[in-house]
Design a protein around this motif. Structure first.
Motif, PDB file in Angstrom:
ATOM      1  N   GLY A 107     -16.299   6.483   4.696  1.00 42.01           N
ATOM      2  CA  GLY A 107     -16.771   5.370   5.501  1.00 42.01           C
ATOM      3  C   GLY A 107     -15.703   4.398   5.954  1.00 42.01           C
ATOM      4  N   PHE A 108     -14.506   4.506   5.398  1.00 39.61           N
ATOM      5  CA  PHE A 108     -13.469   3.524   5.721  1.00 39.61           C
ATOM      6  C   PHE A 108     -12.188   4.219   6.166  1.00 39.61           C
ATOM      7  N   ILE A 109     -11.342   4.605   5.225  1.00 35.85           N
ATOM      8  CA  ILE A 109     -10.009   5.097   5.579  1.00 35.85           C
ATOM      9  C   ILE A 109     -10.069   6.429   6.315  1.00 35.85           C
ATOM     10  N   GLY A 110     -10.859   7.357   5.814  1.00 39.07           N
ATOM     11  CA  GLY A 110     -10.970   8.652   6.484  1.00 39.07           C
ATOM     12  C   GLY A 110     -11.464   8.518   7.907  1.00 39.07           C
ATOM     13  N   ALA A 111     -12.415   7.605   8.112  1.00 36.45           N
ATOM     14  CA  ALA A 111     -12.946   7.377   9.463  1.00 36.45           C
ATOM     15  C   ALA A 111     -11.878   6.801  10.383  1.00 36.45           C
ATOM     16  N   LEU A 112     -11.090   5.838   9.883  1.00 39.64           N
ATOM     17  CA  LEU A 112     -10.023   5.257  10.709  1.00 39.64           C
ATOM     18  C   LEU A 112      -8.985   6.304  11.088  1.00 39.64           C
ATOM     19  N   LEU A 113      -8.647   7.169  10.151  1.00 39.20           N
ATOM     20  CA  LEU A 113      -7.663   8.223  10.439  1.00 39.20           C
ATOM     21  C   LEU A 113      -8.184   9.186  11.501  1.00 39.20           C
ATOM     22  N   ASP A 136       2.471   0.245  -0.385  1.00 46.92           N
ATOM     23  CA  ASP A 136       1.322  -0.395  -1.021  1.00 46.92           C
ATOM     24  C   ASP A 136       0.427  -1.004   0.054  1.00 46.92           C
ATOM     25  N   CYS A 137      -0.825  -1.254  -0.305  1.00 44.89           N
ATOM     26  CA  CYS A 137      -1.751  -1.807   0.682  1.00 44.89           C
ATOM     27  C   CYS A 137      -2.840  -2.612  -0.002  1.00 44.89           C
ATOM     28  N   SER A 138      -3.590  -3.334   0.798  1.00 40.37           N
ATOM     29  CA  SER A 138      -4.831  -3.956   0.326  1.00 40.37           C
ATOM     30  C   SER A 138      -5.938  -3.494   1.253  1.00 40.37           C
ATOM     31  N   TYR A 162     -13.821  -5.166   8.101  1.00 40.40           N
ATOM     32  CA  TYR A 162     -12.877  -4.468   7.218  1.00 40.40           C
ATOM     33  C   TYR A 162     -11.481  -5.028   7.424  1.00 40.40           C
ATOM     34  N   GLU A 163     -10.651  -4.855   6.402  1.00 34.04           N
ATOM     35  CA  GLU A 163      -9.226  -5.153   6.481  1.00 34.04           C
ATOM     36  C   GLU A 163      -8.465  -4.043   5.772  1.00 34.04           C
ATOM     37  N   TRP A 164      -7.377  -3.603   6.400  1.00 37.99           N
ATOM     38  CA  TRP A 164      -6.472  -2.640   5.766  1.00 37.99           C
ATOM     39  C   TRP A 164      -5.052  -3.118   6.075  1.00 37.99           C
ATOM     40  N   MET A 166      -5.092  -0.451  11.057  1.00 36.90           N
ATOM     41  CA  MET A 166      -4.110  -0.634   9.990  1.00 36.90           C
ATOM     42  C   MET A 166      -3.180  -1.774  10.372  1.00 36.90           C
ATOM     43  N   ASN A 167      -3.207  -2.845   9.592  1.00 44.23           N
ATOM     44  CA  ASN A 167      -2.365  -4.007   9.859  1.00 44.23           C
ATOM     45  C   ASN A 167      -1.084  -3.910   9.039  1.00 44.23           C
ATOM     46  N   LEU A 168       0.067  -3.954   9.723  1.00 39.57           N
ATOM     47  CA  LEU A 168       1.351  -3.891   9.027  1.00 39.57           C
ATOM     48  C   LEU A 168       1.714  -5.278   8.528  1.00 39.57           C
ATOM     49  N   ALA A 169       1.993  -5.371   7.229  1.00 40.80           N
ATOM     50  CA  ALA A 169       2.197  -6.670   6.591  1.00 40.80           C
ATOM     51  C   ALA A 169       3.604  -6.792   6.024  1.00 40.80           C
TER      52      ALA A 169
END
Length: 383
Positions: free
Chosen positions: A15-21, A155-157, A179-181, A198-201
């Protein structure tokens, strides 16, 4: 075609990361031990993400396949991947390290010099670094040297509420709109993949602790107080005015610590708190308080959502009365279906609240321990 591997084909993985990819143009290989889910993914080649919020919509996810993460088939997938992500839970991370280490070794043996970036999208601080340490324990010296050059572990949040809502198709999933990634930019190897959402931090720890001290802290306290009061879902619990007031005050206390530590804008952070509480009210998600409150030993540990914000605020001389109510409620969490809850209650019965909490959390400050016991003993006054 670009390929990504998503370890963990559960609700968050789908529902989150796989979908964004998938939406970013990757062929997404879901790696999991659940044969029924993997077989269904391979049979259908698609599933639906139901976004349930103020406005609702459906997102069809396609260009996917599945593989059993315990078989050699996953190793071949690793040799072809550009990105690996995980959503397996912190406890499971070390269990997938051997497969990843073998896959990295195969890449080295085949002379592959395309970079691979591995991002552990877990509800924890520096999960990718923890996964890297587990992988490096397995790699030999040549493998480590190769990984140092060609394999990144940013690393990520991550932040999205994905409750276990049943639907007619068991691989469909329900999510909130928000959502936030946030991913640590400096730790990528090679070209950074272009993934919408995907936000680069640069200062990742600020993002990690903002989420931990706000969403995770508020979510946990809402659930523990709601559980004690007989509510079943997060939205029911936060709808209780007394719980709402306690949770909001606790989030403001944790926020005060963040503002001191990272120099956040106070007004902006208070607005962020309001946004998070608004997410708790989403009745479409039917988020079970037992699910959110599960594994209380982990949630009461020194680096997690209750103790860390409390001790951070204490370190700046700030009030923590409502955070301590949350800790007191967590110590009351008694759920026979949750092994950590069973262990928690056994520790309290054997050693008392003060000693049990000190052991679990690492807190030795006598004044804080006294207050925790006080909140625990008087928890009914806060319900």
């Amino acid at each position: 075609m670009k390929k990504a591997i998503q370890f963990g084909a559960g609700n968050i993985g789908r529902g989150f990361i796989g979908a964004l990819l998938a939406e970013a143009g990757y062929h997404v290989v879901f790696a999991d031990v659940n044969e029924a889910v993997i077989d269904k993914i391979n049979a259908d080649g698609t599933y639906t993400v139901h976004v349930m919020d103020v406005t609702c919509r459906e997102e069809k996810i396609t260009n996917i396949s599945g593989v059993n993460s315990t078989t050699d088939a996953v190793l071949e997938e690793i040799t072809q991947a550009e990105v690996i992500t995980t959503a397996v839970g912190l406890v499971v991370l070390p269990r997938i390290a051997p497969a990843i280490a073998k896959g990295i070794t195969m890449r080295m043996e085949r002379g592959i010099t395309d970079c691979l970036n591995i991002i552990a999208c877990e509800n924890a601080i520096k999960a990718s670094s923890q996964l890297k340490a587990a992988v490096y324990e397995i790699l030999d010296e040549k493998g480590k040297a190769y990984a140092d050059q060609y394999v990144g572990f940013p690393d990520c949040s991550v932040d999205r509420i994905v409750p276990p809502v049943k639907s007619e198709n068991f691989i469909d999933v329900v999510v909130e709109n928000y959502y936030e990634w946030n991913v640590e930019q400096a730790s990528f190897k090679g070209e950074i993949p272009a993934i919408k959402g995907m936000n680069l931090a640069d200062n990742l720890m600020a993002y990690i602790e903002r989420k931990l001290f706000t969403l995770n802290t508020g979510h946990a306290i809402t659930s523990y107080l709601g559980y004690l009061k007989g509510y079943h879902t997060v939205d029911e619990s936060i709808g209780d005015e007394k719980i709402y007031e306690t949770v909001k005050a606790a989030m403001q206390e944790s926020g005060a610590g963040l503002i001191e530590k990272y120099g956040f804008d106070r007004e902006a952070h208070m607005a962020y708190i309001e946004k998070i509480i608004g997410r708790f009210r989403n009745h479409y998600l039917e988020d079970d308080v037992a699910r959110v409150g599960r594994e209380p030993l982990r949630k009461l540990s020194a680096t997690d959502r209750l103790v860390k914000p409390t001790m951070t605020a204490v370190g700046y001389g700030l009030p923590v009365e409502h955070l301590l109510i949350g800790i007191g409620a967590a110590l009351h969490y008694d759920n026979a279906a949750d092994q950590q809850s069973v262990e928690l209650q056994a520790k309290i019965k054997e050693n008392g609240v003060r000693a049990a909490f000190s052991e679990i959390s690492g807190v030795t400050d006598a004044a804080i321990l006294d207050k925790v016991v006080e909140k625990y003993d008087n928890i009914k006054a806060y319900l």
